[in-house]
Design a protein around this motif. Sequence first.
Motif, PDB file in Angstrom:
ATOM      1  N   GLY A   1       0.818  -1.206   0.000  1.00  0.00           N
ATOM      2  CA  GLY A   1       0.000   0.000   0.000  1.00  0.00           C
ATOM      3  C   GLY A   1       0.844   1.245   0.000  1.00  0.00           C
ATOM      4  O   GLY A   1       1.995   1.221   0.403  1.00  0.00           O
ATOM      5  N   ASN A   2       0.254   2.335  -0.449  1.00  0.00           N
ATOM      6  CA  ASN A   2       1.002   3.586  -0.575  1.00  0.00           C
ATOM      7  C   ASN A   2       0.737   4.568   0.556  1.00  0.00           C
ATOM      8  O   ASN A   2       1.125   5.727   0.481  1.00  0.00           O
ATOM      9  CB  ASN A   2       0.694   4.246  -1.921  1.00  0.00           C
TER      10      ASN A   2
ATOM     11  N   ASN B   1      -4.125  -4.114   4.236  1.00  0.00           N
ATOM     12  CA  ASN B   1      -3.717  -5.198   3.343  1.00  0.00           C
ATOM     13  C   ASN B   1      -2.906  -6.262   4.075  1.00  0.00           C
ATOM     14  O   ASN B   1      -3.118  -7.460   3.873  1.00  0.00           O
ATOM     15  CB  ASN B   1      -2.918  -4.642   2.160  1.00  0.00           C
ATOM     16  N   ILE B   2      -1.998  -5.855   4.928  1.00  0.00           N
ATOM     17  CA  ILE B   2      -1.196  -6.823   5.678  1.00  0.00           C
ATOM     18  C   ILE B   2      -2.083  -7.646   6.606  1.00  0.00           C
ATOM     19  O   ILE B   2      -1.954  -8.864   6.695  1.00  0.00           O
ATOM     20  CB  ILE B   2      -0.062  -6.114   6.440  1.00  0.00           C
TER      21      ILE B   2
ATOM     22  N   THR C   1       0.156  -9.457   0.488  1.00  0.00           N
ATOM     23  CA  THR C   1       1.567  -9.091   0.591  1.00  0.00           C
ATOM     24  C   THR C   1       2.006  -8.049  -0.425  1.00  0.00           C
ATOM     25  O   THR C   1       3.007  -7.367  -0.220  1.00  0.00           O
ATOM     26  CB  THR C   1       2.464 -10.324   0.361  1.00  0.00           C
ATOM     27  N   GLY C   2       1.309  -7.956  -1.536  1.00  0.00           N
ATOM     28  CA  GLY C   2       1.747  -7.085  -2.614  1.00  0.00           C
ATOM     29  C   GLY C   2       2.672  -7.803  -3.577  1.00  0.00           C
ATOM     30  O   GLY C   2       3.099  -7.240  -4.575  1.00  0.00           O
ATOM     31  N   ILE C   3       3.003  -9.044  -3.293  1.00  0.00           N
ATOM     32  CA  ILE C   3       3.859  -9.832  -4.185  1.00  0.00           C
ATOM     33  C   ILE C   3       2.999 -10.393  -5.313  1.00  0.00           C
ATOM     34  O   ILE C   3       1.950 -10.979  -5.082  1.00  0.00           O
ATOM     35  CB  ILE C   3       4.566 -10.960  -3.419  1.00  0.00           C
ATOM     36  N   ASP C   4       3.448 -10.172  -6.535  1.00  0.00           N
ATOM     37  CA  ASP C   4       2.679 -10.564  -7.725  1.00  0.00           C
ATOM     38  C   ASP C   4       3.652 -10.710  -8.892  1.00  0.00           C
ATOM     39  O   ASP C   4       4.853 -10.483  -8.752  1.00  0.00           O
ATOM     40  CB  ASP C   4       1.648  -9.477  -8.032  1.00  0.00           C
TER      41      ASP C   4
END
Length: 70
Positions: A17-18, A26-27, A32-35
């Motif tokens: 997230g920003n 999100n956590i 995780t933001g891993i993609d």
Amino acid sequence: MEKRCVITGLGLICAAGNDVDTCWQNICAGKTGIDEVKSVSTEGCVSHVGAEVHCEDCLLYTSDAADEAR
């Protein structure tokens, strides 16, 4: 002389997230933001996944000192 540190705020930009609230949500939700990496070619690389930052205006958050260090 005793060294001191004062924290005046919290901010971040990361794959989860920003901003602090989005990242925390999100956590906590297990994101995780891993993609799959999309910003660069991963042809010939062992891995094709990563934690990319998706931020339209990330440069607004960088300091002049960080820019000069690059």
